[in-house]
Write a protein that holds these residues in place. Sequence first.
Motif, PDB file in Angstrom:
ATOM      1  N   LEU A  81       0.814  -1.206   0.000  1.00  0.00           N
ATOM      2  CA  LEU A  81       0.000   0.000   0.000  1.00  0.00           C
ATOM      3  C   LEU A  81       0.853   1.263   0.000  1.00  0.00           C
ATOM      4  O   LEU A  81       0.566   2.216  -0.719  1.00  0.00           O
ATOM      5  CB  LEU A  81      -0.942   0.001   1.212  1.00  0.00           C
ATOM      6  N   ARG A  82       1.930   1.280   0.798  1.00  0.00           N
ATOM      7  CA  ARG A  82       2.801   2.460   0.857  1.00  0.00           C
ATOM      8  C   ARG A  82       3.378   2.753  -0.530  1.00  0.00           C
ATOM      9  O   ARG A  82       3.405   3.906  -0.958  1.00  0.00           O
ATOM     10  CB  ARG A  82       3.918   2.279   1.869  1.00  0.00           C
ATOM     11  N   ALA A  83       3.854   1.751  -1.225  1.00  0.00           N
ATOM     12  CA  ALA A  83       4.421   1.958  -2.559  1.00  0.00           C
ATOM     13  C   ALA A  83       3.369   2.502  -3.519  1.00  0.00           C
ATOM     14  O   ALA A  83       3.649   3.399  -4.316  1.00  0.00           O
ATOM     15  CB  ALA A  83       5.012   0.654  -3.090  1.00  0.00           C
ATOM     16  N   THR A  84       2.160   1.988  -3.433  1.00  0.00           N
ATOM     17  CA  THR A  84       1.076   2.464  -4.290  1.00  0.00           C
ATOM     18  C   THR A  84       0.763   3.926  -4.006  1.00  0.00           C
ATOM     19  O   THR A  84       0.628   4.735  -4.934  1.00  0.00           O
ATOM     20  CB  THR A  84      -0.188   1.607  -4.076  1.00  0.00           C
ATOM     21  N   ILE A  85       0.666   4.275  -2.723  1.00  0.00           N
ATOM     22  CA  ILE A  85       0.357   5.658  -2.367  1.00  0.00           C
ATOM     23  C   ILE A  85       1.512   6.578  -2.756  1.00  0.00           C
ATOM     24  O   ILE A  85       1.290   7.690  -3.245  1.00  0.00           O
ATOM     25  CB  ILE A  85       0.019   5.772  -0.862  1.00  0.00           C
ATOM     26  N   GLU A  86       2.752   6.141  -2.585  1.00  0.00           N
ATOM     27  CA  GLU A  86       3.893   6.968  -2.987  1.00  0.00           C
ATOM     28  C   GLU A  86       3.910   7.184  -4.496  1.00  0.00           C
ATOM     29  O   GLU A  86       4.196   8.290  -4.958  1.00  0.00           O
ATOM     30  CB  GLU A  86       5.196   6.333  -2.513  1.00  0.00           C
ATOM     31  N   ARG A  87       3.597   6.154  -5.277  1.00  0.00           N
ATOM     32  CA  ARG A  87       3.528   6.325  -6.740  1.00  0.00           C
ATOM     33  C   ARG A  87       2.400   7.269  -7.119  1.00  0.00           C
ATOM     34  O   ARG A  87       2.570   8.146  -7.962  1.00  0.00           O
ATOM     35  CB  ARG A  87       3.325   4.969  -7.426  1.00  0.00           C
ATOM     36  N   TRP A  88       1.227   7.101  -6.486  1.00  0.00           N
ATOM     37  CA  TRP A  88       0.080   7.967  -6.763  1.00  0.00           C
ATOM     38  C   TRP A  88       0.388   9.411  -6.386  1.00  0.00           C
ATOM     39  O   TRP A  88      -0.087  10.346  -7.032  1.00  0.00           O
ATOM     40  CB  TRP A  88      -1.139   7.464  -5.992  1.00  0.00           C
ATOM     41  N   SER A  89       1.174   9.604  -5.337  1.00  0.00           N
ATOM     42  CA  SER A  89       1.464  10.937  -4.819  1.00  0.00           C
ATOM     43  C   SER A  89       2.570  11.659  -5.574  1.00  0.00           C
ATOM     44  O   SER A  89       2.733  12.873  -5.390  1.00  0.00           O
ATOM     45  CB  SER A  89       1.869  10.841  -3.350  1.00  0.00           C
ATOM     46  N   ALA A  90       3.321  10.970  -6.389  1.00  0.00           N
ATOM     47  CA  ALA A  90       4.478  11.588  -7.040  1.00  0.00           C
ATOM     48  C   ALA A  90       4.093  12.813  -7.870  1.00  0.00           C
ATOM     49  O   ALA A  90       4.688  13.885  -7.713  1.00  0.00           O
ATOM     50  CB  ALA A  90       5.202  10.562  -7.907  1.00  0.00           C
ATOM     51  N   ALA A  91       3.109  12.690  -8.740  1.00  0.00           N
ATOM     52  CA  ALA A  91       2.728  13.818  -9.597  1.00  0.00           C
ATOM     53  C   ALA A  91       2.155  14.989  -8.797  1.00  0.00           C
ATOM     54  O   ALA A  91       2.564  16.138  -9.018  1.00  0.00           O
ATOM     55  CB  ALA A  91       1.747  13.357 -10.673  1.00  0.00           C
ATOM     56  N   PRO A  92       1.225  14.767  -7.851  1.00  0.00           N
ATOM     57  CA  PRO A  92       0.745  15.905  -7.061  1.00  0.00           C
ATOM     58  C   PRO A  92       1.847  16.588  -6.245  1.00  0.00           C
ATOM     59  O   PRO A  92       1.851  17.811  -6.105  1.00  0.00           O
ATOM     60  CB  PRO A  92      -0.316  15.301  -6.136  1.00  0.00           C
ATOM     61  N   VAL A  93       2.789  15.814  -5.705  1.00  0.00           N
ATOM     62  CA  VAL A  93       3.868  16.416  -4.924  1.00  0.00           C
ATOM     63  C   VAL A  93       4.754  17.265  -5.820  1.00  0.00           C
ATOM     64  O   VAL A  93       5.155  18.372  -5.438  1.00  0.00           O
ATOM     65  CB  VAL A  93       4.679  15.332  -4.176  1.00  0.00           C
ATOM     66  N   VAL A  94       5.056  16.790  -7.022  1.00  0.00           N
ATOM     67  CA  VAL A  94       5.847  17.590  -7.968  1.00  0.00           C
ATOM     68  C   VAL A  94       5.089  18.865  -8.323  1.00  0.00           C
ATOM     69  O   VAL A  94       5.669  19.952  -8.360  1.00  0.00           O
ATOM     70  CB  VAL A  94       6.190  16.767  -9.230  1.00  0.00           C
ATOM     71  N   PHE A  95       3.789  18.761  -8.554  1.00  0.00           N
ATOM     72  CA  PHE A  95       2.983  19.942  -8.851  1.00  0.00           C
ATOM     73  C   PHE A  95       3.043  20.944  -7.698  1.00  0.00           C
ATOM     74  O   PHE A  95       3.252  22.141  -7.899  1.00  0.00           O
ATOM     75  CB  PHE A  95       1.530  19.556  -9.135  1.00  0.00           C
ATOM     76  N   LEU A  96       2.856  20.464  -6.465  1.00  0.00           N
ATOM     77  CA  LEU A  96       2.892  21.344  -5.302  1.00  0.00           C
ATOM     78  C   LEU A  96       4.266  21.978  -5.121  1.00  0.00           C
ATOM     79  O   LEU A  96       4.383  23.110  -4.658  1.00  0.00           O
ATOM     80  CB  LEU A  96       2.494  20.580  -4.036  1.00  0.00           C
ATOM     81  N   HIS A  97       5.306  21.240  -5.487  1.00  0.00           N
ATOM     82  CA  HIS A  97       6.662  21.777  -5.381  1.00  0.00           C
ATOM     83  C   HIS A  97       6.906  22.890  -6.404  1.00  0.00           C
ATOM     84  O   HIS A  97       7.677  23.809  -6.143  1.00  0.00           O
ATOM     85  CB  HIS A  97       7.684  20.655  -5.567  1.00  0.00           C
ATOM     86  N   ARG A  98       6.239  22.821  -7.547  1.00  0.00           N
ATOM     87  CA  ARG A  98       6.461  23.789  -8.630  1.00  0.00           C
ATOM     88  C   ARG A  98       5.663  25.081  -8.471  1.00  0.00           C
ATOM     89  O   ARG A  98       6.047  26.097  -9.035  1.00  0.00           O
ATOM     90  CB  ARG A  98       6.137  23.155  -9.976  1.00  0.00           C
ATOM     91  N   ILE A  99       4.548  25.051  -7.766  1.00  0.00           N
ATOM     92  CA  ILE A  99       3.763  26.275  -7.631  1.00  0.00           C
ATOM     93  C   ILE A  99       4.441  27.190  -6.612  1.00  0.00           C
ATOM     94  O   ILE A  99       5.189  26.728  -5.751  1.00  0.00           O
ATOM     95  CB  ILE A  99       2.299  25.982  -7.216  1.00  0.00           C
ATOM     96  N   PRO A 100       4.198  28.494  -6.704  1.00  0.00           N
ATOM     97  CA  PRO A 100       4.814  29.413  -5.742  1.00  0.00           C
ATOM     98  C   PRO A 100       4.387  29.077  -4.309  1.00  0.00           C
ATOM     99  O   PRO A 100       3.251  28.673  -4.062  1.00  0.00           O
ATOM    100  CB  PRO A 100       4.262  30.783  -6.148  1.00  0.00           C
ATOM    101  N   ARG A 101       5.295  29.264  -3.381  1.00  0.00           N
ATOM    102  CA  ARG A 101       5.020  28.924  -1.979  1.00  0.00           C
ATOM    103  C   ARG A 101       3.846  29.708  -1.417  1.00  0.00           C
ATOM    104  O   ARG A 101       3.084  29.207  -0.609  1.00  0.00           O
ATOM    105  CB  ARG A 101       6.252  29.157  -1.120  1.00  0.00           C
ATOM    106  N   TRP A 102       3.704  30.957  -1.826  1.00  0.00           N
ATOM    107  CA  TRP A 102       2.627  31.778  -1.294  1.00  0.00           C
ATOM    108  C   TRP A 102       1.271  31.206  -1.676  1.00  0.00           C
ATOM    109  O   TRP A 102       0.303  31.378  -0.941  1.00  0.00           O
ATOM    110  CB  TRP A 102       2.754  33.240  -1.741  1.00  0.00           C
ATOM    111  N   THR A 103       1.186  30.514  -2.809  1.00  0.00           N
ATOM    112  CA  THR A 103      -0.080  29.934  -3.247  1.00  0.00           C
ATOM    113  C   THR A 103      -0.532  28.851  -2.264  1.00  0.00           C
ATOM    114  O   THR A 103      -1.699  28.806  -1.866  1.00  0.00           O
ATOM    115  CB  THR A 103       0.060  29.335  -4.654  1.00  0.00           C
TER     116      THR A 103
END
Length: 106
Positions: A15-37
Motif C-alpha cells: 500500500l505504501r508503494a502504491t500511495i507513494e507512486r500515486w502521490s508523485a505527480a501531485p507532490v511535484v505539482f505542489l513543489h512547482r507552484i509558488p510557496r505563497w499559493t
Amino acid sequence: MDARGDQAGTQATGLRATIERWSAAPVVFLHRIPRWTLLAAVFVLLAIGMIGSGWVAAAGLLVLAAVLAWFAYLNWPALDGSGRILRIVALVILVGFAVGRALEQF
C-alpha cells in the motif's frame, strides 16, 4: 537500515508503494507552484473552518486535515517520535474542530 542507522535505500512495498507512486505527480505539482499559493490555500481553508458555520466550516477543516494526513503518511518513515506525535496531535485537533463545527458546538 544502512550503516548510519537510518532507512536510506529501503523500498516501500504494498500500500505504501502504491500511495507513494500515486502521490508523485501531485507532490511535484505542489513543489512547482509558488510557496505563497500553498500558504494562501491553507489560510483560506483554515479561515473557512474558523469563520464559517456548519458543514461548510467542517468541510474546510476536513480538507485541511486530509492534506495534513497525506503529508504525514508520506513523511512517516523519516519522522522521529516527537514529529509523529506532533502530526497526530494536529490531526486530532483539526478533526475535533471539524466535528465541533459540523455539530455547531462552537
